[in-house]
Design an enzyme around this catalytic site. Sequence first.
Site, PDB file in Angstrom:
ATOM      1  N   ASP A 177       0.809  -1.230   0.000  1.00 49.02           N
ATOM      2  CA  ASP A 177       0.000   0.000   0.000  1.00 49.02           C
ATOM      3  C   ASP A 177       0.839   1.277   0.000  1.00 49.02           C
ATOM      4  O   ASP A 177       1.987   1.302   0.433  1.00 49.02           O
ATOM      5  CB  ASP A 177      -0.968   0.018   1.190  1.00 49.02           C
ATOM      6  N   GLU A 190      -0.659  -1.963   5.207  1.00 50.06           N
ATOM      7  CA  GLU A 190       0.210  -1.940   6.386  1.00 50.06           C
ATOM      8  C   GLU A 190       0.019  -0.650   7.156  1.00 50.06           C
ATOM      9  O   GLU A 190       0.210  -0.599   8.360  1.00 50.06           O
ATOM     10  CB  GLU A 190       1.681  -2.090   5.954  1.00 50.06           C
ATOM     11  N   GLU A 191      -0.364   0.412   6.424  1.00 47.45           N
ATOM     12  CA  GLU A 191      -0.388   1.754   7.011  1.00 47.45           C
ATOM     13  C   GLU A 191      -1.661   2.075   7.784  1.00 47.45           C
ATOM     14  O   GLU A 191      -1.788   3.159   8.324  1.00 47.45           O
ATOM     15  CB  GLU A 191      -0.227   2.812   5.901  1.00 47.45           C
ATOM     16  N   HIS A 250       7.962   8.706   4.822  1.00 47.69           N
ATOM     17  CA  HIS A 250       6.762   9.561   4.872  1.00 47.69           C
ATOM     18  C   HIS A 250       7.056  11.015   4.506  1.00 47.69           C
ATOM     19  O   HIS A 250       6.178  11.852   4.594  1.00 47.69           O
ATOM     20  CB  HIS A 250       6.037   9.480   6.233  1.00 47.69           C
TER      21      HIS A 250
HETATM   22 NI    NI Z   1       6.318   1.249   5.644  1.00 47.83          NI
END
Ligand code: NI
Length: 395
Positions: free
Chosen positions: A82, A142-143, A370
Amino acid sequence: MTDLKQTIRQKAEHYFDYMVQVRRHLHKNPEVSFKEYDTTEYILHELKKMGIEIETPLETGCIGVIEGGKPGPAIALRADIDALAMEEEGEAKQEFISERSGAAHCCGHDAHTANLLGTAKILNDMKGDIAGKVVLVFQPAEEKLPGGGRMMRDSGILQKHGVEEIYGLHMNPNYKPGQIAVKPGAFMACTVEFEIEVIGKGGHAATPHLTIDPIVLSSQIITQFQSIISRSLDPTEPAIITIGKIQAGSAFNVIPAKAEMIGTVRAFSMETARFIKKRMEEIVKSTTEGAGGSYKFEFNEGYPAVVNDENCTRKLEKAARSILGDENVIKLERPMMAGEDFAFYQEEFPGSFFFLGSGSDEADSKWSWHHPRYNIDEQVFLTGSALLAALVFDR
Ligand code: NI
């Protein structure tokens, strides 16, 4: 290096361009957690072209299964697929920058997917020599809570294939391509999100005695929270309480009726996190009620801690030394307070999670995860795919 390892390294070089192409395609077409429909289609298409058996236990994400030519146990290799809900920046990525507004691969999951597809090619070529089965896990979300890792585990697909060990990795800008960082035991923290409402009584700023000021109460609460870490918790036990947002009030001369705070707790076991929760609520309750106010307190458990199995980590380290050289295997002294939903697999299967170096002086690859400019040095695929393949043979 043995002949087998040499063959693996040569194959990784052979499939390097393929992995770069996959990564760039995914990077250009990111999809956020639980919406990875096109990404899943793409992965399925690639696996089918290789003639690898596929299964889709969840709405997005999939697994591929390579049956080895010899009997043996099943090993799972996991990649998360993702993207993040954000916009990206960076000239270094201009040829493959996100074409989808509001989504960007700024955590490197595009690279995890490309690396695992490259590994699939290497292993598929060599499957006659593999003892046992390889389950390639392309995991969604995962996020985002509740975490695709939890859903994949709970789908029962890994159990069905008799998986005995699982391995996963994350790109890491702090190390160079060709390096990996490993650690047995506690590796990443468990995560909790909390929301607090401090309910007072609003009024005029000039008549505080007629109000219950939620801002003053919130300040007391925040300060006392830090004493949980320094005074209630065993000092050898690492933990964090962070308030990420406070919201209250609207004017110079008004005492508001309530204040809201949200934040996160990190620790290395849910037990510790729950102890912190108990202490936090005691503080919120006594502070607000002691002043005549009230409160709301919500504590949402996220991902468990990533705790690496000793035995699996030893095997990983051995494979890494043989394929990357001793000098490129970094043994981490300390765990990291970020979270990872790989932890859900580890609640059921022994496994090891590790960092793969992806930072160099090239191409913005030292930006942190990020960050809108986050990028990887694609050289990572040469060693990343070879390492996973070596791990399959080394057990
Ligand atoms: Ni990651």
